[in-house]
Design a protein around this motif. Structure first.
Motif, PDB file in Angstrom:
ATOM      1  N   LEU A  97       1.155  -1.299   0.222  1.00 15.36           N
ATOM      2  CA  LEU A  97      -0.422  -0.251   0.168  1.00 15.36           C
ATOM      3  C   LEU A  97       0.600   1.467  -0.225  1.00 15.36           C
ATOM      4  O   LEU A  97       1.928   1.310   0.797  1.00 15.36           O
ATOM      5  CB  LEU A  97      -0.929   0.198   0.986  1.00 15.36           C
ATOM      6  N   PRO A  98       0.985   2.082  -0.510  1.00 13.40           N
ATOM      7  CA  PRO A  98       1.125   3.532  -0.597  1.00 13.40           C
ATOM      8  C   PRO A  98       0.875   4.470   0.163  1.00 13.40           C
ATOM      9  O   PRO A  98      -0.545   4.176   1.320  1.00 13.40           O
ATOM     10  CB  PRO A  98       1.268   4.267  -2.009  1.00 13.40           C
ATOM     11  N   GLU A  99       2.061   4.878   0.516  1.00  9.87           N
ATOM     12  CA  GLU A  99       1.562   6.294   2.152  1.00  9.87           C
ATOM     13  C   GLU A  99       0.723   7.620   1.579  1.00  9.87           C
ATOM     14  O   GLU A  99      -0.749   7.489   2.092  1.00  9.87           O
ATOM     15  CB  GLU A  99       2.790   6.638   2.586  1.00  9.87           C
ATOM     16  N   GLN A 100       0.212   7.425  -0.452  1.00  4.58           N
ATOM     17  CA  GLN A 100      -0.793   8.295  -0.699  1.00  4.58           C
ATOM     18  C   GLN A 100      -0.748   8.261  -1.451  1.00  4.58           C
ATOM     19  O   GLN A 100       0.613   7.763  -2.027  1.00  4.58           O
ATOM     20  CB  GLN A 100       0.740   9.965  -0.235  1.00  4.58           C
ATOM     21  N   ILE A 101      -1.813   8.536  -2.890  1.00  6.84           N
ATOM     22  CA  ILE A 101      -2.252   8.227  -3.693  1.00  6.84           C
ATOM     23  C   ILE A 101      -2.199   9.712  -4.123  1.00  6.84           C
ATOM     24  O   ILE A 101      -3.224  10.201  -3.610  1.00  6.84           O
ATOM     25  CB  ILE A 101      -2.330   7.461  -4.066  1.00  6.84           C
ATOM     26  N   ALA A 102      -2.121  10.640  -5.287  1.00  3.74           N
ATOM     27  CA  ALA A 102      -2.710  11.770  -5.866  1.00  3.74           C
ATOM     28  C   ALA A 102      -2.797  11.625  -7.654  1.00  3.74           C
ATOM     29  O   ALA A 102      -2.018  10.712  -8.355  1.00  3.74           O
ATOM     30  CB  ALA A 102      -1.316  12.533  -5.930  1.00  3.74           C
ATOM     31  N   GLY A 103      -3.859  12.122  -7.818  1.00  2.87           N
ATOM     32  CA  GLY A 103      -4.632  12.831  -9.102  1.00  2.87           C
ATOM     33  C   GLY A 103      -4.877  11.031  -9.814  1.00  2.87           C
ATOM     34  O   GLY A 103      -4.811  10.638 -11.335  1.00  2.87           O
ATOM     35  N   VAL A 104      -5.224  10.306  -8.839  1.00  2.00           N
ATOM     36  CA  VAL A 104      -5.348   8.709  -9.610  1.00  2.00           C
ATOM     37  C   VAL A 104      -7.689   8.926  -9.672  1.00  2.00           C
ATOM     38  O   VAL A 104      -7.889   8.606 -10.144  1.00  2.00           O
ATOM     39  CB  VAL A 104      -4.920   7.744  -9.190  1.00  2.00           C
ATOM     40  N   LEU A 105      -7.765   9.270  -8.150  1.00  2.00           N
ATOM     41  CA  LEU A 105      -9.528   8.962  -7.938  1.00  2.00           C
ATOM     42  C   LEU A 105      -9.773  10.380  -8.005  1.00  2.00           C
ATOM     43  O   LEU A 105      -9.150  11.433  -7.421  1.00  2.00           O
ATOM     44  CB  LEU A 105      -9.382   7.920  -6.422  1.00  2.00           C
ATOM     45  N   ASP A 120      -4.783  18.603  -8.605  1.00  2.00           N
ATOM     46  CA  ASP A 120      -5.213  17.208  -8.043  1.00  2.00           C
ATOM     47  C   ASP A 120      -5.857  15.986  -6.886  1.00  2.00           C
ATOM     48  O   ASP A 120      -4.703  17.027  -5.705  1.00  2.00           O
ATOM     49  CB  ASP A 120      -3.580  16.054  -8.663  1.00  2.00           C
ATOM     50  N   SER A 121      -6.210  15.672  -7.044  1.00  2.00           N
ATOM     51  CA  SER A 121      -7.145  14.688  -5.704  1.00  2.00           C
ATOM     52  C   SER A 121      -5.925  14.354  -5.424  1.00  2.00           C
ATOM     53  O   SER A 121      -4.653  13.755  -5.559  1.00  2.00           O
ATOM     54  CB  SER A 121      -8.393  13.978  -5.946  1.00  2.00           C
ATOM     55  N   ARG A 122      -6.264  14.034  -3.888  1.00  2.00           N
ATOM     56  CA  ARG A 122      -4.802  13.525  -3.039  1.00  2.00           C
ATOM     57  C   ARG A 122      -5.206  12.544  -1.842  1.00  2.00           C
ATOM     58  O   ARG A 122      -6.097  13.661  -1.452  1.00  2.00           O
ATOM     59  CB  ARG A 122      -3.689  15.138  -2.188  1.00  2.00           C
ATOM     60  N   PHE A 123      -4.790  11.401  -1.531  1.00  2.00           N
ATOM     61  CA  PHE A 123      -5.569  10.689  -0.565  1.00  2.00           C
ATOM     62  C   PHE A 123      -3.958  10.386   0.747  1.00  2.00           C
ATOM     63  O   PHE A 123      -3.117   9.952  -0.199  1.00  2.00           O
ATOM     64  CB  PHE A 123      -6.441   9.968  -0.790  1.00  2.00           C
ATOM     65  N   ASN A 124      -4.253  10.840   1.924  1.00  2.00           N
ATOM     66  CA  ASN A 124      -3.530   9.367   2.875  1.00  2.00           C
ATOM     67  C   ASN A 124      -4.056   7.781   2.800  1.00  2.00           C
ATOM     68  O   ASN A 124      -5.037   8.252   2.990  1.00  2.00           O
ATOM     69  CB  ASN A 124      -3.145  10.591   3.569  1.00  2.00           C
ATOM     70  N   ILE A 125      -3.144   6.945   2.988  1.00  2.00           N
ATOM     71  CA  ILE A 125      -4.076   5.663   2.587  1.00  2.00           C
ATOM     72  C   ILE A 125      -3.557   5.287   3.871  1.00  2.00           C
ATOM     73  O   ILE A 125      -2.366   5.319   4.726  1.00  2.00           O
ATOM     74  CB  ILE A 125      -3.564   5.078   2.165  1.00  2.00           C
ATOM     75  N   LYS A 126      -4.197   4.384   4.799  1.00  2.00           N
ATOM     76  CA  LYS A 126      -4.024   3.916   5.932  1.00  2.00           C
ATOM     77  C   LYS A 126      -4.360   2.714   6.497  1.00  2.00           C
ATOM     78  O   LYS A 126      -6.114   2.101   5.509  1.00  2.00           O
ATOM     79  CB  LYS A 126      -4.543   5.137   7.385  1.00  2.00           C
ATOM     80  N   GLN A 127      -3.561   1.357   6.885  1.00  2.00           N
ATOM     81  CA  GLN A 127      -4.157  -0.238   6.371  1.00  2.00           C
ATOM     82  C   GLN A 127      -5.319  -0.052   7.649  1.00  2.00           C
ATOM     83  O   GLN A 127      -4.304  -0.057   9.291  1.00  2.00           O
ATOM     84  CB  GLN A 127      -2.879  -1.176   6.315  1.00  2.00           C
ATOM     85  N   GLU A 128      -6.125  -0.301   8.025  1.00  2.00           N
ATOM     86  CA  GLU A 128      -6.764  -0.066   9.484  1.00  2.00           C
ATOM     87  C   GLU A 128      -7.353  -2.103   9.493  1.00  2.00           C
ATOM     88  O   GLU A 128      -7.367  -3.232   8.639  1.00  2.00           O
ATOM     89  CB  GLU A 128      -8.375   0.758   9.773  1.00  2.00           C
ATOM     90  N   VAL A 132      -9.056  -1.002   4.218  1.00  2.00           N
ATOM     91  CA  VAL A 132      -8.083   0.189   3.953  1.00  2.00           C
ATOM     92  C   VAL A 132      -8.777   1.665   3.802  1.00  2.00           C
ATOM     93  O   VAL A 132      -9.943   1.212   2.996  1.00  2.00           O
ATOM     94  CB  VAL A 132      -7.437  -0.295   2.517  1.00  2.00           C
ATOM     95  N   LYS A 133      -8.318   2.628   4.383  1.00  2.00           N
ATOM     96  CA  LYS A 133      -9.793   3.940   5.024  1.00  2.00           C
ATOM     97  C   LYS A 133      -8.133   4.507   3.726  1.00  2.00           C
ATOM     98  O   LYS A 133      -7.015   5.166   3.685  1.00  2.00           O
ATOM     99  CB  LYS A 133      -9.731   4.271   5.751  1.00  2.00           C
ATOM    100  N   LEU A 134      -8.699   5.100   3.048  1.00  2.00           N
ATOM    101  CA  LEU A 134      -8.370   7.290   2.650  1.00  2.00           C
ATOM    102  C   LEU A 134      -8.979   8.059   2.819  1.00  2.00           C
ATOM    103  O   LEU A 134      -9.930   8.141   2.856  1.00  2.00           O
ATOM    104  CB  LEU A 134      -8.921   6.957   0.561  1.00  2.00           C
ATOM    105  N   LYS A 135      -8.059   8.136   3.582  1.00  2.00           N
ATOM    106  CA  LYS A 135      -8.552   9.720   3.514  1.00  2.00           C
ATOM    107  C   LYS A 135      -7.824  11.310   3.088  1.00  2.00           C
ATOM    108  O   LYS A 135      -6.514  11.474   2.723  1.00  2.00           O
ATOM    109  CB  LYS A 135      -7.717  10.788   5.212  1.00  2.00           C
ATOM    110  N   CYS A 136      -8.839  12.359   2.105  1.00  2.00           N
ATOM    111  CA  CYS A 136      -9.059  13.515   0.818  1.00  2.00           C
ATOM    112  C   CYS A 136      -8.117  14.618   1.861  1.00  2.00           C
ATOM    113  O   CYS A 136      -8.152  14.680   3.062  1.00  2.00           O
ATOM    114  CB  CYS A 136     -10.459  13.773   0.840  1.00  2.00           C
TER     115      CYS A 136
END
Length: 152
Positions: A97-105, A120-128, A132-136
């Motif tokens: 899992l990447p820590e962050q994803i940008a410009g995709v979703l 660009d959209s940007r989300f922080n990613i956390k495995q719970e 998987v949770k993505l925070k804008c």
């Protein structure tokens, strides 16, 4: 006598294995894999040696990049990617899992600034434990990977 079903081998491409049961169709839609004329083999609810079920996707003449593999981890964090050349596995790797994803979703929150501003959209990613949770980054709302229906 137990019957063993086999899935046709591919000469060149990508095999996504160990997808959690029920996620295969979501992955096909998210990556728009069924668009175009590539041959795709999909196995849903296939039995594993551990007695569980899994999904499997084989995509001929397509090689997943590391970025795509990391995006795939949003839906199938325990999946394995097998790169195939001349009917042989030439590379096999687990997803991370990447820590962050940008410009995709696209942010599912229609009031998010990312819909109306040139960012660009940007989300922080956390495995719970629940998944998987993505925070804008902009509106700070959290979503599951299944909340996303569109690519950016």
């Amino acid at each position: 006598m137990k019957k063993q079903l086999k899935v046709e081998a591919i000469e060149h491409g990508t095999v996504i294995d160990h997808i959690s049961s029920g996620q295969g169709i979501k992955i096909l839609r998210f990556f728009a894999l069924s668009e175009g004329n590539k041959r795709i083999t999909i196995g849903l609810n296939l039995p594993t040696y551990a007695g569980e079920n899994k999904d499997l996707i084989k995509i001929e003449n397509t090689v997943f990049s590391q970025q795509q593999a990391n995006q795939l981890a949003l839906f199938a964090p325990n999946a394995t990617i097998n790169l195939i050349e001349n009917f042989e596995v030439v590379n096999k790797f687990k997803l991370a899992l990447p820590e962050q994803i940008a410009g995709v979703l696209l942010c599912p929150n229609s009031n998010c600034i990312s819909h109306n501003e040139p960012v660009d959209s940007r989300f922080n990613i956390k495995q719970e434990q629940a998944g998987v949770k993505l925070k804008c980054h902009y509106c700070e709302k959290s979503f599951t990977a299944t909340s996303f229906k569109e690519l950016h």
